[in-house]
Design an enzyme around this catalytic site. Structure first.
Site, mmCIF file in Angstrom:
data_model
loop_
_atom_site.group_PDB
_atom_site.id
_atom_site.type_symbol
_atom_site.label_atom_id
_atom_site.label_comp_id
_atom_site.label_asym_id
_atom_site.label_seq_id
_atom_site.Cartn_x
_atom_site.Cartn_y
_atom_site.Cartn_z
ATOM 1 N N TYR A 43 52.037 35.228 41.007
ATOM 2 C CA TYR A 43 52.882 35.988 41.585
ATOM 3 C C TYR A 43 52.954 37.705 41.800
ATOM 4 O O TYR A 43 53.573 38.068 42.598
ATOM 5 C CB TYR A 43 54.341 35.961 42.061
ATOM 6 C CG TYR A 43 54.776 34.764 42.774
ATOM 7 C CD1 TYR A 43 53.876 33.358 43.725
ATOM 8 C CD2 TYR A 43 55.900 34.583 43.513
ATOM 9 C CE1 TYR A 43 53.794 32.434 44.335
ATOM 10 C CE2 TYR A 43 56.521 32.920 44.102
ATOM 11 C CZ TYR A 43 55.005 32.023 44.159
ATOM 12 O OH TYR A 43 55.915 30.882 45.110
ATOM 13 N N ASN A 75 59.999 35.766 36.704
ATOM 14 C CA ASN A 75 60.609 37.306 36.481
ATOM 15 C C ASN A 75 59.772 37.209 38.212
ATOM 16 O O ASN A 75 60.850 38.929 37.738
ATOM 17 C CB ASN A 75 60.138 38.171 35.302
ATOM 18 C CG ASN A 75 60.924 37.835 33.760
ATOM 19 O OD1 ASN A 75 61.621 37.921 33.638
ATOM 20 N ND2 ASN A 75 59.972 36.836 33.176
ATOM 21 N N GLU A 167 46.697 31.378 30.201
ATOM 22 C CA GLU A 167 45.816 30.416 31.095
ATOM 23 C C GLU A 167 44.286 30.134 31.034
ATOM 24 O O GLU A 167 44.342 28.834 31.078
ATOM 25 C CB GLU A 167 46.625 30.570 32.705
ATOM 26 C CG GLU A 167 47.622 31.110 32.778
ATOM 27 C CD GLU A 167 48.827 30.594 34.386
ATOM 28 O OE1 GLU A 167 47.804 30.767 35.300
ATOM 29 O OE2 GLU A 167 49.437 30.738 34.417
ATOM 30 N N HIS A 203 54.965 33.865 30.326
ATOM 31 C CA HIS A 203 54.461 33.832 29.548
ATOM 32 C C HIS A 203 54.496 33.955 28.269
ATOM 33 O O HIS A 203 53.894 33.506 27.453
ATOM 34 C CB HIS A 203 53.036 34.130 29.983
ATOM 35 C CG HIS A 203 52.385 33.071 31.295
ATOM 36 N ND1 HIS A 203 53.212 33.008 32.543
ATOM 37 C CD2 HIS A 203 51.134 32.158 31.675
ATOM 38 C CE1 HIS A 203 52.591 31.929 33.636
ATOM 39 N NE2 HIS A 203 51.362 31.597 32.926
#
Length: 287
Positions: A43, A75, A167, A203
Site C-alpha cells: 500500500y 500505518n 517479506e 513489519h
C-alpha cells in the site's frame, strides 16, 4: 451489541500480525479475525485514493464477518484512509441509535495511540520516526505528534527497502545490516539529539535486534504493538456499549483466531509464522 462480536484486525499484508500478537496477549479472551490484503500489497507506494478504496473495502468485509470494531494495524492505511472512514463513511453507512451515540461500527488506527504517548519517552524532546515512504509522505505522524506534543522535534526517515527485505526473509542475514545502518545513520546525522526512535511500520519489529545493535546508548526504541494494545484495552473500558471489555468467552478461555488473506492461503500461512511467531492456517477470501 453482540457480545460474541470478534475484533477485526486489518493490514495490507503480514505486518499487522505483530500488532495483533500484542493485542491478543493483552486481551486473550476475545475472538479475532485478521485480514491481510496481500493480493494488492504494498500500500505504501499507492495514492491516497487507492489506499482509501482498498481499506474501506476490507473494513466492510470484516464488518460482514461480524466484527463491530476493526483495528487498522497498518500505518499506511491509518495515514491515508482512517480519517475519511471515521468521519464520512461510518456515520453514513452504520449510524447509531442516536447522533450522540456515534456510529454502530468503529475503526481505529495505530498512529494516534502512538502519538498520544511518544512524548513521555523523550527527555531531550527529539524523536525519530522510521516508516515507509507512503507514511512519511502523508506527514500523519508530524501532524498527530504535533497535536499532542507541539514542543517535540520530529524527524522522519523513509526506509523503502526494509519491508521487501523482511517479506523475502533477508532480514535474518547479514546483508540486511547495510540497509538498516544506512537509514539509522542518516536519521541520526540529521538530528543527533534524537533520544527516542519509533518503528512506524508493523513489519519493522522483525528488525529490532539489528536496529538495537546499531543505536547509540541512551536511545529508546519503540514498537507500536504494545502501545496499540494498551490503547485498545483502555478504549474498550471506556466504551462498554461494544460489549467487549468483559470478553465473549469464559474467564481463562482463549478466544478463536481466524486468519484471512486475499491472496494464496498457502503462501500466507508460510510467511505469517515469521510475524505471528507460530504456525497458522489461513483462508483465502474473494470480495
Amino acid at each position: 451489541m453482540d457480545t460474541l462480536s470478534p475484533i477485526g484486525i486489518f493490514d495490507s499484508g503480514y505486518g499487522g500480525l505483530t500488532v495483533m500478537r500484542e493485542i491478543v496477549n493483552a486481551l486473550p479472551q476475545h475472538d479475532y479475525v485478521y485480514l491481510g490484503d496481500n493480493a494488492r500489497t504494498p500500500y505504501g507506494t499507492r495514492s491516497f485514493e487507492t489506499v482509501y478504496d482498498y481499506t474501506l473495502e476490507c473494513v466492510q468485509y470484516l464488518f460482514g464477518q461480524g466484527c463491530e470494531l476493526v483495528v487498522l494495524a497498518c500505518n499506511t492505511a491509518s495515514a491515508k484512509a482512517l480519517r475519511n472512514i471515521q468521519q464520512l463513511d461510518l456515520p453514513r453507512l452504520y449510524p447509531g441509535p442516536t447522533p450522540e451515540s456515534g456510529p454502530s461500527r468503529r475503526v481505529l488506527g495505530v498512529i494516534r495511540p502512538t502519538a498520544e504517548v511518544i512524548g513521555q519517552y523523550s527527555a531531550a524532546g527529539h524523536v525519530g520516526v522510521l516508516a515507509t515512504s507512503g507514511t512519511v509522505s502523508s506527514e500523519s505522524y508530524l501532524v498527530e505528534i504535533g497535536h499532542f506534543f507541539p514542543e517535540l522535534t520530529v524527524t522522519q526517515e523513509a526506509c523503502p527497502m526494509w519491508v521487501p527485505l523482511i517479506e523475502n526473509g533477508e532480514h535474518r542475514f547479514g546483508g540486511a545490516d547495510y540497509f538498516v545502518k544506512q537509514h539509522i545513520d542518516r536519521l541520526l546525522t540529521r538530528d543527533p539529539l534524537i533520544d527516542t526512535l519509533l518503528l512506524a511500520c508493523t513489519h519493522y519489529p522483525l528488525l529490532e535486534n539489528k536496529i538495537r545493535a546499531i543505536l547509540p546508548t541512551g536511545v529508546t526504541l519503540l514498537s507500536q504493538g504494545p502501545i496499540v494494545a494498551a490503547s485498545l484495552v483502555d478504549y474498550l473500558a471506556r466504551h462498554p456499549e461494544f460489549g467487549l471489555s468483559a470478553g465473549p468467552t469464559l474467564a481463562g478461555q482463549p478466544g478463536q483466531r481466524r486468519f484471512l488473506t486475499t491472496d494464496s492461503a498457502r503462501d500466507f500461512s508460510r510467511q505469517a509464522s515469521l510475524f505471528w511467531g507460530e504456525p497458522i492456517e489461513a483462508e483465502k477470501v474473494v470480495f
